[in-house]
Write an enzyme that holds these catalytic residues in place. Structure first.
Site, PDB file in Angstrom:
ATOM      1  N   ASN A   1      43.033  45.664 -48.941  1.00 55.11           N
ATOM      2  CA  ASN A   1      44.097  45.016 -49.707  1.00 55.11           C
ATOM      3  C   ASN A   1      43.655  43.606 -50.074  1.00 55.11           C
ATOM      4  O   ASN A   1      42.582  43.166 -49.652  1.00 55.11           O
ATOM      5  CB  ASN A   1      45.413  45.021 -48.913  1.00 55.11           C
ATOM      6  CG  ASN A   1      45.303  44.238 -47.625  1.00 55.11           C
ATOM      7  OD1 ASN A   1      45.155  43.019 -47.647  1.00 55.11           O
ATOM      8  ND2 ASN A   1      45.332  44.940 -46.490  1.00 55.11           N
TER       9      ASN A   1
ATOM     10  N   ASP B   1      49.034  50.202 -43.727  1.00 54.66           N
ATOM     11  CA  ASP B   1      50.078  51.107 -43.209  1.00 54.66           C
ATOM     12  C   ASP B   1      49.519  52.510 -43.017  1.00 54.66           C
ATOM     13  O   ASP B   1      50.016  53.286 -42.216  1.00 54.66           O
ATOM     14  CB  ASP B   1      51.245  51.182 -44.204  1.00 54.66           C
ATOM     15  CG  ASP B   1      51.979  49.853 -44.288  1.00 54.66           C
ATOM     16  OD1 ASP B   1      52.035  49.157 -43.249  1.00 54.66           O
ATOM     17  OD2 ASP B   1      52.463  49.497 -45.378  1.00 54.66           O
TER      18      ASP B   1
ATOM     19  N   PHE C   1      55.621  38.391 -41.336  1.00 53.81           N
ATOM     20  CA  PHE C   1      55.584  38.044 -42.754  1.00 53.81           C
ATOM     21  C   PHE C   1      56.066  39.250 -43.557  1.00 53.81           C
ATOM     22  O   PHE C   1      55.784  40.390 -43.181  1.00 53.81           O
ATOM     23  CB  PHE C   1      54.160  37.676 -43.196  1.00 53.81           C
ATOM     24  CG  PHE C   1      53.860  36.219 -43.039  1.00 53.81           C
ATOM     25  CD1 PHE C   1      53.697  35.679 -41.778  1.00 53.81           C
ATOM     26  CD2 PHE C   1      53.766  35.385 -44.143  1.00 53.81           C
ATOM     27  CE1 PHE C   1      53.435  34.326 -41.616  1.00 53.81           C
ATOM     28  CE2 PHE C   1      53.505  34.032 -44.001  1.00 53.81           C
ATOM     29  CZ  PHE C   1      53.341  33.504 -42.736  1.00 53.81           C
TER      30      PHE C   1
END
Ligand SMILES: Cc1cc2nc3c(=O)[nH]c(=O)nc-3n(C[C@H](O)[C@H](O)[C@H](O)COP(=O)(O)O)c2cc1C
Length: 395
Positions: free
Chosen positions: A209, A278, A321
């Site tokens: 990411n 995830d 976050f």
């Protein structure tokens, strides 16, 4: 960022004096008013003229030279300073200050200032490890002087070891952290995660990411500047290691999970700023996947580290976050409740000039009974605001 701030930089006679030129230049670019005081020995390594040109201020070396103004210069700079940085700091200067010796302009001004003083030692590894130097450093720390820890690596004297002046960017970041932050986390243990994890598909490819890790690294710097004992668990980044912070490098979500729970129990504050995948591939191909074979990815859920931390936490303070591209506050509030977190720092990643990879961020700090908007600021300033909110709940 540093408009209206006066930073006095002391330069001593070490080979790393040339790196201080870059430190002065970077602090000027951040808007600070920079004054340089050099020792006689420092002038053997770098010309005062170069510092004068970069700082746009006269450079002081000789305490008894005809003054530039009616002020008593060492007193006037000592009073003007918002922060005093000595970089590089020789073993000699550290020894002098630790023992109350004020025999030149720099040691006299350091002694006369009430501003925070930060030393950035740089020397040969044997000099740094010398027990007298170490005792002087401990004594100065006990007296409230701050230190930027030297890096390990190749030293100019041809040896390897601890003693290198950190890169100028790091010296500046640590100095600004000390300038921004009060020393209110002494004795606290803080664990911070940062960066984006990488989930392997085959020996050369991974799912990743766009997290740069900057927010987590700035949080680590501020926690350290506030006096905490900081552990930073970092997924891959291109960032400099924050000075004085214990860093543990990981790649995957599973490694991040293992390391977080290795250190979790002993922490007072845990901040999950990392972008943890995830999903991860169900299996990793042994050989590079050929394009002729086509590709279907079978993914499985990784462990939700934040949720597990929330379920298992005791007195610990937990901060998460929430990087959202829509319904920022609503989604963050849901996350706060579901995962039993004390603070959620919500940021809108759809904004172009803040968030991922940017040096700036704009966030909302959400707790069960409050919502604080932090206007666009550097990630270091945002990190400082986050710790100010955390610190309020600790008293
Ligand atoms: C080439 C050279 C490099 C030096 N590098 C360092 C150094 O990196 N750190 C240090 O503590 N002393 C170093 N020294 C020794 C200092 O220059 C010496 O202790 C001097 O008295 C320091 O004076 P000052 O603290 O007033 O600047 C070096 C000396 C020479 C000749």
């Amino acid at each position: 960022m540093l408009k209206d701030k006066t930073i006095v930089i002391g330069v001593t006679g070490g080979i790393a004096a040339y790196k201080s030129l870059e430190v002065v230049s970077r602090l000027k670019k951040l808007g600070a008013n920079v004054h340089v005081i050099m020792t006689e020995a420092a002038t053997k390594f770098v010309q005062p003229l170069t510092f004068r040109s970069l700082s746009h201020n006269p450079v002081i070396v000789d305490m008894f030279a005809e003054p530039q103004s009616w002020d008593v210069e060492h007193i006037s700079l000592a009073e003007k300073a918002d922060i005093f940085l000595v970089a590089p700091a020789t073993a000699n200067l550290i020894g002098k200050v630790a023992n109350g010796i004020a025999d030149d302009m720099l040691s006299t001004t350091v002694m006369a200032t009430k501003a925070k003083v930060v030393f950035s030692p740089a020397m040969n590894v044997n000099m740094y490890q010398n027990s007298i130097v170490q005792k002087n450093i401990i004594k100065l720390k006990e007296e409230g002087y701050r230190f930027i820890e030297p890096d390990k690596g190749y030293l100019a004297c041809g040896t390897e070891g601890k003693g290198r002046l950190p890169e100028p960017e790091e010296v500046v970041a640590s100095t600004v952290s000390y300038l921004l932050s009060p020393c209110d986390l002494i004795g606290k243990k803080v664990l911070i995660t940062a960066g984006g994890t990488q989930e392997d598909l085959d020996p050369v490819r991974y799912l990743g990411n766009r997290s740069s890790g900057k927010m987590g690294y700035e949080l680590a710097r501020i926690a350290k500047a506030r006096g905490a004992n900081v552990t930073l668990i970092s997924a891959p980044t291109h960032l400099n290691k924050p000075s004085g912070v214990k860093i543990i490098k990981v790649r995957t979500a599973e490694e991040m999970y293992q390391q977080v729970f290795r250190y979790q129990a002993e922490q007072d504050i845990i901040i999950m700023a990392a972008a943890v995948a995830d999903y991860t591939p169900q299996s990793i191909a042994e050989n590079k996947i050929k394009k002729s074979n086509g590709l279907t990815l079978e993914l499985e859920r990784t462990t939700d580290i934040l949720e597990k931390l929330g379920n298992e936490k005791g007195e610990q303070l937990l901060v998460g976050f929430a990087a959202e591209s829509n319904n920022l506050i609503e989604n963050a509030q849901q996350k706060l409740k579901k995962k039993k977190i004390d603070f959620i720092v919500a940021n809108d990643i759809s904004a172009r000039d803040t968030g991922f990879a940017s040096d700036f961020n704009k966030v909302v700090i959400i707790s069960t009974d409050d919502q604080i908007e932090v206007a666009k600021a550097t990630k270091l300033e945002v990190a400082d605001r986050i710790f100010s909110e955390i610190a309020k709940t600790l008293v």
